[in-house]
Structures are given as structure tokens and as C-alpha cells.
Design an enzyme around this catalytic site. Structure first.
Site, PDB file in Angstrom:
ATOM      1  N   HIS A   1       0.412   8.476  23.606  1.00 26.45           N
ATOM      2  CA  HIS A   1      -0.539   9.142  22.707  1.00 26.45           C
ATOM      3  C   HIS A   1      -1.112   8.195  21.656  1.00 26.45           C
ATOM      4  O   HIS A   1      -2.067   8.548  20.970  1.00 26.45           O
ATOM      5  CB  HIS A   1       0.086  10.382  22.062  1.00 26.45           C
ATOM      6  CG  HIS A   1       1.107  10.112  21.007  1.00 26.45           C
ATOM      7  ND1 HIS A   1       1.577  11.108  20.175  1.00 26.45           N
ATOM      8  CD2 HIS A   1       1.772   8.983  20.641  1.00 26.45           C
ATOM      9  CE1 HIS A   1       2.474  10.601  19.343  1.00 26.45           C
ATOM     10  NE2 HIS A   1       2.601   9.321  19.605  1.00 26.45           N
TER      11      HIS A   1
ATOM     12  N   TYR B   1       0.826  -1.202   0.000  1.00 27.84           N
ATOM     13  CA  TYR B   1       0.000   0.000   0.000  1.00 27.84           C
ATOM     14  C   TYR B   1       0.860   1.251   0.000  1.00 27.84           C
ATOM     15  O   TYR B   1       0.454   2.306  -0.437  1.00 27.84           O
ATOM     16  CB  TYR B   1      -0.953   0.001   1.193  1.00 27.84           C
ATOM     17  CG  TYR B   1      -1.785   1.260   1.264  1.00 27.84           C
ATOM     18  CD1 TYR B   1      -1.609   2.163   2.296  1.00 27.84           C
ATOM     19  CD2 TYR B   1      -2.700   1.573   0.267  1.00 27.84           C
ATOM     20  CE1 TYR B   1      -2.343   3.330   2.347  1.00 27.84           C
ATOM     21  CE2 TYR B   1      -3.432   2.741   0.311  1.00 27.84           C
ATOM     22  CZ  TYR B   1      -3.253   3.607   1.350  1.00 27.84           C
ATOM     23  OH  TYR B   1      -3.971   4.767   1.386  1.00 27.84           O
TER      24      TYR B   1
ATOM     25  N   ASP C   1      11.389  -3.108  23.734  1.00 35.91           N
ATOM     26  CA  ASP C   1      10.425  -3.078  22.633  1.00 35.91           C
ATOM     27  C   ASP C   1      10.060  -4.516  22.283  1.00 35.91           C
ATOM     28  O   ASP C   1      10.526  -5.466  22.923  1.00 35.91           O
ATOM     29  CB  ASP C   1      11.006  -2.341  21.423  1.00 35.91           C
ATOM     30  CG  ASP C   1       9.940  -1.558  20.644  1.00 35.91           C
ATOM     31  OD1 ASP C   1       8.901  -2.165  20.313  1.00 35.91           O
ATOM     32  OD2 ASP C   1      10.142  -0.367  20.375  1.00 35.91           O
TER      33      ASP C   1
END
Length: 336
Positions: free
Chosen positions: A241, A140, A203
């Protein structure tokens, strides 16, 4: 000379209607490496010289530079081009990579902030165009290299802002976990400035597996919703966020479990939306980031001070402080 109010309003309307062109043109200049070419040259460059160095034909380059000079990005003197203080911010060592990240086809898709997306709560930015997650769909066009480079540039600049404007941030801190630390760019810069600190970049396992070695930084794979490595402090830079309030509270509780009850702290490095008072130079950029989060995610957002206080209270923190580091983010420090 008096300006007709109706004419002025129409001029403003045209500026808004075409405002997307400015960042698009700037991205093109960054992609052509114009800021770096001028910076490396160290002085004025003619159109022919700039064309040869960038590989861009003279005529489109002339028109691009004319536009960006009008908007104060570059300067021109005696038919030659030069850097401005603003264009220097878009070199490869500054915000240039972040600008390119914002120029990928997916990030520039207007569909994410369309009326339809706002009504349905499903941002076309990521999912609804092809019914799948575009973060994992290279076909994409979301270029993961651009994303990685952009986030690394952001991390580097934010870490520098902490070092410069909050030099006591790690006094008494011997170890820090950088949650969502990817390849350790931010924590690496902080450990370099504060060498008594042991950095842990935490992570997903597949992310840290590709991380290059960094002096003073250990890489640990895991899931922040399950558990975090123990440390004196936990840092969340541009992480919360992305998530809903409920998920943020979950993450903050896991952070609280990872630090000492009496001396530990959680450092949230994120924007605070100004809803009271005059704000500062970054107030507009923070509101733009909130629009970006609305376009990118189903539940992420930039938060006001009151919203941050709510999250900290719900996660069980007893007190907090806010430090202005003179950039788009603040450092919110939460204590058990």
C-alpha cells in the site's frame, strides 16, 4: 419529540467540524497511560487516585475523562473511573502504541490532506512543508520511536489475527520471508505459533542490523527491488500500500522469483477497499487508511479487490485466494 431537520443537520456539521478532537483526546489519555493504569489497578479508581498515578492535575484530567466517557471510551460509576471493553484495546500491549504513532506532529498535520496537496499531488505531510523528507528529519518532529512501536503493535495484532482466524495458513510451509519485516515482530509471533516454520525477516541492512534476536527468525538485509531470499512463501504485510501499481508489480515479480513454481505462494496481508456489497465492521477504517495513504505518500493507496487482481495478473500469478482474518487486513494468497 420531533427533531427539527435543520437543527439536526447543524449538529452533525458541528460534530464533523470538531471530530478531530476525539482521537486527539484519546491519544492524550494513552500518552498518560490511563488505559494501562486502570487495567493494572484492576478496578474503580477515584479522580485523585488516577491523577496521582498519571501525574496529570485533577481539573484537566476530569475534563478529559468526561469527554472520553461521553464517547464511550471509559466508564464511570459512583464518581470513580474504570476500563471499558473499548479502552482495553488501547493498552500498551494492544493498539496503544499505534495510537501514539498517529499522534505525532507529522501524522496529525492537516496539510497532508489539504486541497492544495490534492491538487499538486505532493502531500505536505512528508515533503512540502520544509522541502525535505520528514521521515528522516527528527527536528521536524516525526518520532521514529513512536513509528517503530506503533508498527510493532500493529504487526503483533495482525499476526495474532492470522493465528486465530487462519490456522492452516502455513500448512506445508517450511520457510517464510517477511518482506519489510523490520525487527521481526510479526514473523516472530507466527513462528512461535507455527514452530515448524523457519522465519526470515527481510529489510534494509540498517534496519535488521538493530534487530534483537528472535527464536526461529533469521535476519537478512537487502533491497526488495533487487532480490529476495528463497523460501516456500513470501509475506508482504502492509508493504504494497506504500507503492504505485508499477512498483507493486516489480515487487510481486521479485516475490514470485523467490518461491517454488509448483508449491510456493505469496501472502499479501493488506486492506481491501469494499466497493461492492455491504462491507464489514472495518470498511470505514479501511477508507480512513486510504485517506492516510493519500496524505502520507505520493503514490501509495489502499486498493479494491479489482485493483489487487490487476496487480496479480500483471505480475504473472496464475491464481489467488482471499482469506478474511476478521481485522482491517485480509490475506491474499497468490500462486505462480
Amino acid at each position: 419529540m420531533a427533531v427539527d431537520k435543520e437543527v439536526e443537520l447543524h449538529a452533525q456539521a458541528w460534530d464533523h467540524a470538531l471530530s478531530y478532537i476525539t482521537p486527539t483526546a484519546l491519544s492524550a489519555a494513552v500518552e498518560l497511560e490511563i488505559p494501562d493504569i486502570l487495567e493494572d489497578h484492576g478496578g474503580l479508581m477515584s479522580l485523585s487516585e488516577l491523577s496521582a498515578a498519571s501525574g496529570c492535575p485533577r481539573e484537566p484530567l476530569y475534563r478529559l475523562m468526561r469527554f472520553l466517557i461521553f464517547h464511550g471510551i471509559f466508564t464511570k460509576s459512583n464518581d470513580c473511573y474504570a476500563q471499558s471493553p473499548l479502552s482495553r484495546v488501547f493498552t500498551r500491549e494492544n493498539l496503544g502504541p499505534y495510537m501514539l504513532m498517529q499522534a505525532t506532529p507529522v501524522t496529525r498535520s492537516p496539510a497532508g490532506l489539504s486541497g492544495e496537496a490534492l491538487k499538486t499531488g505532493t502531500p505536505l505531510y512528508l515533503k512540502s512543508i520544509r522541502g525535505e523528507d520528514s521521515w528522516n528529519d527528527p527536528a521536524y518532529g516525526f518520532h521514529m520511536r513512536a513509528f517503530t512501536n506503533g508498527m510493532a503493535a500493529h504487526a503483533r495484532l495482525t499476526a495474532a489475527a492470522i493465528v486465530t482466524n487462519y490456522p492452516t495458513a502455513f500448512n506445508g510451509v517450511r520457510s517464510v520471508v517477511d518482506v519489510g519485516g523490520r525487527h521481526g515482530m510479526a514473523i516472530g509471533k507466527l513462528v512461535e505459533a507455527f514452530p515448524w516454520v523457519r522465519g526470515i525477516a527481510f529489510d534494509l541492512p540498517e534496519v535488521v542490523a538493530d534487530a534483537p534476536p528472535r527464536k526461529g527468525v533469521d535476519f537478512v538485509g537487502g533491497d526488495m527491488f533487487e532480490s529476495l531470499p528463497k523460501a516456500d512463501a513470501v509475506m508482504l504485510m502492509w508493504v504494497l500500500h506504500d507503492w504505485s501499481d508499477d512498483k507493486c508489480i516489480e515487487i510481486l515479480k521479485k516475490c514470485k522469483e523467490a518461491i517454488p513454481t509448483s508449491t510456493g505462494k505469496v501472502m499479501i496481508v493488506d486492506a481491501i477497499i469494499n466497493e461492492e456489497g455491504e462491507g464489514d465492521e472495518f470498511s470505514g477504517a479501511r477508507l480512513s487508511l486510504d485517506m492516510t495513504m493519500m496524505a502520507m505518500t505520493t503514490q501509495g493507496k489502499e486498493r479494491s479487490y479489482k485493483e489487487w487482481v490487476h496487480l496479480l495478473n500483471e505480475a504473472g500469478f496464475s491464481k489467488h485466494t482471499v482469506k478474511n482474518i476478521k481485522t482491517i487486513e485480509f490475506v491474499i494468497e497468490a500462486y505462480p
